[in-house]
Design an enzyme around this catalytic site. Structure first.
Site, PDB file in Angstrom:
ATOM      1  N   HIS A  56      41.290  59.120  46.416  1.00  0.00           N
ATOM      2  CA  HIS A  56      41.520  57.790  46.957  1.00  0.00           C
ATOM      3  C   HIS A  56      40.925  57.687  48.359  1.00  0.00           C
ATOM      4  O   HIS A  56      40.699  58.687  49.036  1.00  0.00           O
ATOM      5  CB  HIS A  56      43.017  57.478  46.974  1.00  0.00           C
ATOM      6  CG  HIS A  56      43.587  57.244  45.612  1.00  0.00           C
ATOM      7  ND1 HIS A  56      44.862  56.770  45.405  1.00  0.00           N
ATOM      8  CD2 HIS A  56      43.059  57.421  44.378  1.00  0.00           C
ATOM      9  CE1 HIS A  56      45.094  56.665  44.110  1.00  0.00           C
ATOM     10  NE2 HIS A  56      44.015  57.059  43.466  1.00  0.00           N
ATOM     11  N   GLU A  58      42.164  56.752  51.163  1.00  0.00           N
ATOM     12  CA  GLU A  58      42.980  57.300  52.255  1.00  0.00           C
ATOM     13  C   GLU A  58      42.807  58.812  52.369  1.00  0.00           C
ATOM     14  O   GLU A  58      42.758  59.354  53.484  1.00  0.00           O
ATOM     15  CB  GLU A  58      44.457  56.982  52.002  1.00  0.00           C
ATOM     16  CG  GLU A  58      44.776  55.491  51.925  1.00  0.00           C
ATOM     17  CD  GLU A  58      44.768  54.946  50.505  1.00  0.00           C
ATOM     18  OE1 GLU A  58      45.638  54.122  50.188  1.00  0.00           O
ATOM     19  OE2 GLU A  58      43.883  55.350  49.714  1.00  0.00           O
ATOM     20  N   TRP A 184      13.876  27.345  33.919  1.00  0.00           N
ATOM     21  CA  TRP A 184      15.056  27.637  34.736  1.00  0.00           C
ATOM     22  C   TRP A 184      15.572  26.348  35.349  1.00  0.00           C
ATOM     23  O   TRP A 184      14.800  25.563  35.918  1.00  0.00           O
ATOM     24  CB  TRP A 184      14.704  28.621  35.849  1.00  0.00           C
ATOM     25  CG  TRP A 184      14.339  29.998  35.367  1.00  0.00           C
ATOM     26  CD1 TRP A 184      13.128  30.597  35.435  1.00  0.00           C
ATOM     27  CD2 TRP A 184      15.228  30.948  34.759  1.00  0.00           C
ATOM     28  NE1 TRP A 184      13.180  31.861  34.895  1.00  0.00           N
ATOM     29  CE2 TRP A 184      14.456  32.099  34.473  1.00  0.00           C
ATOM     30  CE3 TRP A 184      16.580  30.938  34.412  1.00  0.00           C
ATOM     31  CZ2 TRP A 184      15.000  33.231  33.869  1.00  0.00           C
ATOM     32  CZ3 TRP A 184      17.112  32.053  33.801  1.00  0.00           C
ATOM     33  CH2 TRP A 184      16.330  33.182  33.545  1.00  0.00           C
ATOM     34  N   ARG A 198      27.194  39.474  37.668  1.00  0.00           N
ATOM     35  CA  ARG A 198      27.168  40.390  36.533  1.00  0.00           C
ATOM     36  C   ARG A 198      27.460  41.818  36.989  1.00  0.00           C
ATOM     37  O   ARG A 198      28.185  42.558  36.324  1.00  0.00           O
ATOM     38  CB  ARG A 198      25.806  40.330  35.839  1.00  0.00           C
ATOM     39  CG  ARG A 198      25.551  39.063  35.051  1.00  0.00           C
ATOM     40  CD  ARG A 198      24.225  39.155  34.315  1.00  0.00           C
ATOM     41  NE  ARG A 198      23.921  37.946  33.552  1.00  0.00           N
ATOM     42  CZ  ARG A 198      22.852  37.782  32.796  1.00  0.00           C
ATOM     43  NH1 ARG A 198      21.957  38.777  32.698  1.00  0.00           N
ATOM     44  NH2 ARG A 198      22.649  36.657  32.129  1.00  0.00           N
ATOM     45  N   GLY A 315      27.440  28.610  25.961  1.00  0.00           N
ATOM     46  CA  GLY A 315      27.123  27.201  25.830  1.00  0.00           C
ATOM     47  C   GLY A 315      28.373  26.352  25.763  1.00  0.00           C
ATOM     48  O   GLY A 315      29.502  26.855  25.883  1.00  0.00           O
TER      49      GLY A 315
END
Length: 389
Positions: A56, A58, A184, A198, A315
């Site tokens: 971790h 810490e 685009w 993403r 979509g």
């Protein structure tokens, strides 16, 4: 009585948050955590967590500081853990290390930890304060908070459109058998931000309609390191996904298809042979042609696979179904300064309706607007993702 936060507290907490962000795509299914040990206004140790490195943040900071950790202040974006999991409790290590003060941005949303870490450190004589830059900290680990409390991933619906709500520009043609590619809608700056989204996600979810129309790759193209490949998930009720699609041709055990079709059919076997996992799930009826994968069951299965965050790029049909099923937690809409004109069928009201079962006057909360090149993005939440904490 806890001392008031100082300007230096904000400075060091901002540094801890910046460290935590370095764990993006590397810490999941654990939270992103950064830790900074400060003594006499000097950093004596720091670190951030990655899942594979095990330790971790810490503990990494304590080991870097050595004896200089005694009487130091720890700045950390998440409450230190007090339980034994893959590692021992950080609270015990901080107590033994002689830390004088801990400044945490927020409690741990994990019910097994929340508040208990603070209590243990206070009982040991450590001064503990929480809440500095809490909004930034909560935003950073909202996917972990959703997953650890509901066992399902956070779902973000992302869409790009013109000012009049069209998802496609006039004359754009798509499809695996067509040489012309779609135009685009949004700028390169917006598309770069979508790639960043993403990268920050564990999985990308789309429908078979999008795959058949655009033949997309649906990959994380940032080039940044990630612990697990982006899981590309397709909802395909009748298993129409072609083995010749780019998605399948480039599959490397990172494509998952949910279907209502038979798992042992020829198409399913061909997809599996190509490296695609096929799972039958959801609404099984005699009228197979009308069956659709159950979206809540899909999320439950993804949650079991330690998927904490899902980016929905689809979509209007799947967008509407996801919103109607109440599985969307937040939305992010990218608007380009263009007008498509033509049929009103592509309007935003048809593309992304609010759930019909919501009470009248339901609003998306915590709206934020950001600019990307000539475009702007609107982000908001359909629910408080910390509501279960």
């Amino acid at each position: 009585m806890p001392r008031p936060f100082s300007s230096s507290d904000e400075q060091w907490m901002a540094h801890a948050l910046a460290l935590a962000r370095r764990g993006e795509a590397l810490a999941s299914p654990n939270p992103m955590v950064g830790a900074v040990l400060v003594r006499n206004q000097r950093v004596v140790g720091e670190g951030f967590h990655t899942y594979d490195a095990l330790k971790h943040a810490e503990i990494i900071a304590l080991e870097a500081a050595g004896s200089a950790a005694r009487r130091a202040t720890l700045y950390v974006n998440l409450e230190p853990c007090c339980i034994t999991g893959r590692t021992g409790p950080c609270t015990q290590a901080l107590i033994q290390g002689g830390i004088a003060r801990v400044v945490a941005a927020m409690p741990d949303p994990n019910p097994a930890v929340s508040g208990r870490g603070f209590k243990k450190m206070r009982a040991a004589g450590i001064e503990v304060e929480a809440g500095k830059l809490s909004e930034e900290a909560r935003r950073l680990n909202e996917a972990f908070a959703t997953w650890i409390t509901t066992q399902r991933p956070l779902v973000t619906l992302k869409s790009a459109m013109t000012l009049d709500g069209s998802l496609v520009l006039p004359g754009a043609v798509a499809g695996p058998s067509n040489e012309r590619r779609p135009q685009w809608i949004t700028s390169s700056a917006s598309r770069a931000e979508v790639q960043r989204m993403r990268h920050a996600s564990d999985a990308l979810l789309t429908g078979i309609g999008t795959v058949l129309a655009d033949d997309p790759m649906l990959t994380d193209r940032t080039g940044l390191p990630r612990r697990r490949p982006l899981l590309r998930v397709v909802l395909d009720s009748q298993l129409r996904l072609s083995v010749r699609s780019r998605l399948v041709r480039e599959a490397q055990q990172d494509v998952l298809v949910f279907t209502c079709a038979a798992e042992k059919g020829r198409r399913a076997q061909a997809l599996r042979h190509a490296g695609v996992e096929v799972v039958t799930i959801g609404e099984r009826t005699r009228q197979t042609a009308t069956a659709r994968p159950d979206l809540r069951a899909v999320l439950e299965e993804l949650g079991r696979r330690n998927i904490m965050s899902v980016l929905l790029e689809a979509g209007p049909t799947l967008n509407a179904a996801a919103l109607g099923a109440g599985i969307v937690d937040k939305v992010r809409m990218f608007y380009a300064p263009k007008l498509a004109g033509g049929s009103p069928a592509a309007a935003l009201s048809r593309s992304v309706p609010l759930p019909r079962d919501e009470p009248a006057g339901h609003e998306i909360s915590r709206l934020r607007i950001e600019q990307f090149g000539a475009d702007f993005a609107v982000e908001g939440y359909l629910r408080d993702v910390y509501g279960n904490c």
